[in-house]
Design a protein around this motif. Structure first.
Motif, PDB file in Angstrom:
ATOM      1  N   SER A 168      90.000 -17.163 -34.733  1.00 42.21           N
ATOM      2  CA  SER A 168      90.966 -17.626 -35.736  1.00 42.21           C
ATOM      3  C   SER A 168      92.171 -18.268 -35.056  1.00 42.21           C
TER       4      SER A 168
ATOM      5  N   LEU B 113      93.938 -21.899 -35.153  1.00 43.72           N
ATOM      6  CA  LEU B 113      95.365 -21.926 -35.452  1.00 43.72           C
ATOM      7  C   LEU B 113      96.108 -22.821 -34.466  1.00 43.72           C
TER       8      LEU B 113
ATOM      9  N   GLU C 135      91.869 -19.334 -41.335  1.00 44.40           N
ATOM     10  CA  GLU C 135      91.940 -18.344 -42.410  1.00 44.40           C
ATOM     11  C   GLU C 135      90.553 -17.831 -42.780  1.00 44.40           C
ATOM     12  N   SER C 136      89.540 -18.684 -42.648  1.00 43.42           N
ATOM     13  CA  SER C 136      88.178 -18.224 -42.957  1.00 43.42           C
ATOM     14  C   SER C 136      87.725 -17.158 -41.965  1.00 43.42           C
TER      15      SER C 136
ATOM     16  N   LEU D 283      89.735 -15.030 -40.556  1.00 43.10           N
ATOM     17  CA  LEU D 283      90.448 -13.812 -40.959  1.00 43.10           C
ATOM     18  C   LEU D 283      89.741 -13.111 -42.121  1.00 43.10           C
ATOM     19  N   ARG D 284      89.168 -13.886 -43.027  1.00 42.81           N
ATOM     20  CA  ARG D 284      88.480 -13.279 -44.169  1.00 42.81           C
ATOM     21  C   ARG D 284      87.238 -12.507 -43.762  1.00 42.81           C
TER      22      ARG D 284
ATOM     23  N   ARG E  79      95.435  -8.334 -43.393  1.00 42.62           N
ATOM     24  CA  ARG E  79      94.881  -9.691 -43.397  1.00 42.62           C
ATOM     25  C   ARG E  79      95.869 -10.672 -44.029  1.00 42.62           C
ATOM     26  N   ASP E  80      96.493 -10.245 -45.128  1.00 47.20           N
ATOM     27  CA  ASP E  80      97.472 -11.110 -45.797  1.00 47.20           C
ATOM     28  C   ASP E  80      98.676 -11.389 -44.904  1.00 47.20           C
TER      29      ASP E  80
ATOM     30  N   THR F 178      97.577 -13.972 -42.383  1.00 48.56           N
ATOM     31  CA  THR F 178      97.445 -15.268 -43.057  1.00 48.56           C
ATOM     32  C   THR F 178      98.813 -15.898 -43.288  1.00 48.56           C
TER      33      THR F 178
ATOM     34  N   PHE G 123     100.119 -17.232 -40.030  1.00 49.13           N
ATOM     35  CA  PHE G 123      99.427 -18.472 -39.663  1.00 49.13           C
ATOM     36  C   PHE G 123     100.021 -19.659 -40.421  1.00 49.13           C
ATOM     37  N   ARG G 124     100.207 -19.492 -41.727  1.00 49.02           N
ATOM     38  CA  ARG G 124     100.727 -20.595 -42.540  1.00 49.02           C
ATOM     39  C   ARG G 124     102.158 -20.947 -42.134  1.00 49.02           C
TER      40      ARG G 124
END
Length: 344
Positions: free
Chosen positions: A218, A222, A316-317, A319-320, A329-330, A333, A336-337
């Motif tokens: 991930s 990133l 993000e995929s 991470l899912r 996880r949130d 995410t 990352f954003r």
């Protein structure tokens, strides 16, 4: 040092990380020769070049250190056990910043003079070397099996950073210029330390191999998303946000993703842009603005922006796929954003 950075707010999280690891970071820097410690403290924003308290300095965001601690939390570990890794990663990152500023001859970082500009090239190079040595020693002193593995990750990332920086220099000096070569360079120069940060946090917290691999995958995506977004910023970004002069990459004649994509477009604007390849030193701002417009017309900016979006989606995929609590996880995410878009 007490407490852990647990807030779900990105701004609070970054502030919490800074407060959490700063005592350990300052203790490490204090072990250096006084001249180097002074220069490093200036770089971190702790004081002015004259040694006076510098409350107005823009501090480091501690993004990579935050990633270490978040990775540790995500896999169920105690962030305290990951502090040596967070400090080591932050030290190695700042080593690269000190050297990058020398290589690029950048006069400003975070809105004030760079270390080489304030203290001289020799001091900046030695300070960068000293931070790299401190990064290694932080993990060596822990003397556990996970710390030894984390140290291998760190030194591998160090080698990748050097490889990526050499490839970047080759591009600037007229080496093979293609989007593919550029992405390989970015994977070494930018992604490697992010993947290391997540891996170190996970390893120090006893994560299984599958989780470590997904976290690192991930962060590889990133890093590519971040590099693409940063390339756009360094041409069209707001200097108040970037801390760099406007059109900074064009002034230096840097071969970044928007430029390479525009040159590869085969469009009239791309062909005209090719005539401007090379150093833009001494060019007027209006000439640089015209070059930036050519890049837009040739689709270079759109390619970089799409790359940033697609790689962030891929990160993000990954991470899912993690089998971890949604809360953690949130949080990853959101980080990352923020890294890619600068917005929470």
């Amino acid at each position: 040092m007490t407490g852990t950075p647990t807030s779900s707010s990105i701004a609070d999280r970054l502030t919490g990380t800074r407060e959490y690891i700063l005592p350990t970071l300052r203790q490490a820097v204090d072990t250096l020769h006084p001249h180097l410690a002074h220069a490093c403290g200036y770089h971190f924003g702790w004081w002015s070049s004259d040694g006076e308290p510098s409350a107005g300095a823009v501090p480091s965001k501690f993004l990579r250190a935050t990633l270490v601690l978040l990775a540790a939390e995500t896999v169920g570990g105690n962030p305290r056990a990951a502090v040596p890794g967070a400090v080591a990663v932050e030290l190695l990152h700042n080593h690269s910043l000190l050297h990058d500023d020398v290589i690029d001859q950048d006069d400003e970082r975070r809105g004030r003079r760079t270390v080489w500009s304030a203290y001289g090239t020799g001091t900046a190079v030695l300070a960068g070397d000293a931070l790299a040595a401190l990064a290694v020693s932080r993990l060596e002193q822990t003397q556990t099996a996970p710390a030894r593995r984390a140290l291998v990750m760190l030194t591998n990332a160090f080698q990748c950073i050097c490889t990526g920086q050499a490839a970047d220099l080759e591009l600037e000096r007229g080496g093979p210029a293609s989007v593919e070569n550029y992405l390989r360079m970015a994977a070494d120069k930018t992604s490697a330390l992010l993947a290391c940060a997540a891996g170190v946090g996970a390893v120090l917290s006893g994560a299984d191999e599958g989780t470590i691999g997904r976290l690192q995958a991930s962060c590889t995506d990133l890093g590519l998303a971040w590099q693409a977004a940063n390339d756009v910023e360094d041409i069209w970004g707001d200097p108040a946000v970037t801390g760099k002069p406007p059109l900074s990459d064009l002034r230096q004649g840097k071969m970044t993703l928007p430029v390479l994509a525009a040159l590869a477009s085969g469009s009239p604007a791309g062909n005209e842009l090719a005539a401007h390849r090379g150093s833009a030193a001494g060019r007027r701002t209006e000439d640089l603005e015209h070059i930036a417009d050519l890049i837009v017309q040739a689709g270079g900016r759109a390619v970089a922006e799409r790359m940033a979006r697609d790689r962030l989606a891929s990160a993000e995929s990954h991470l899912r796929e993690l089998r971890v609590p949604d809360l953690h996880r949130d949080a990853l995410t959101a980080l990352f954003r923020f890294i890619v878009t600068r917005s929470a």
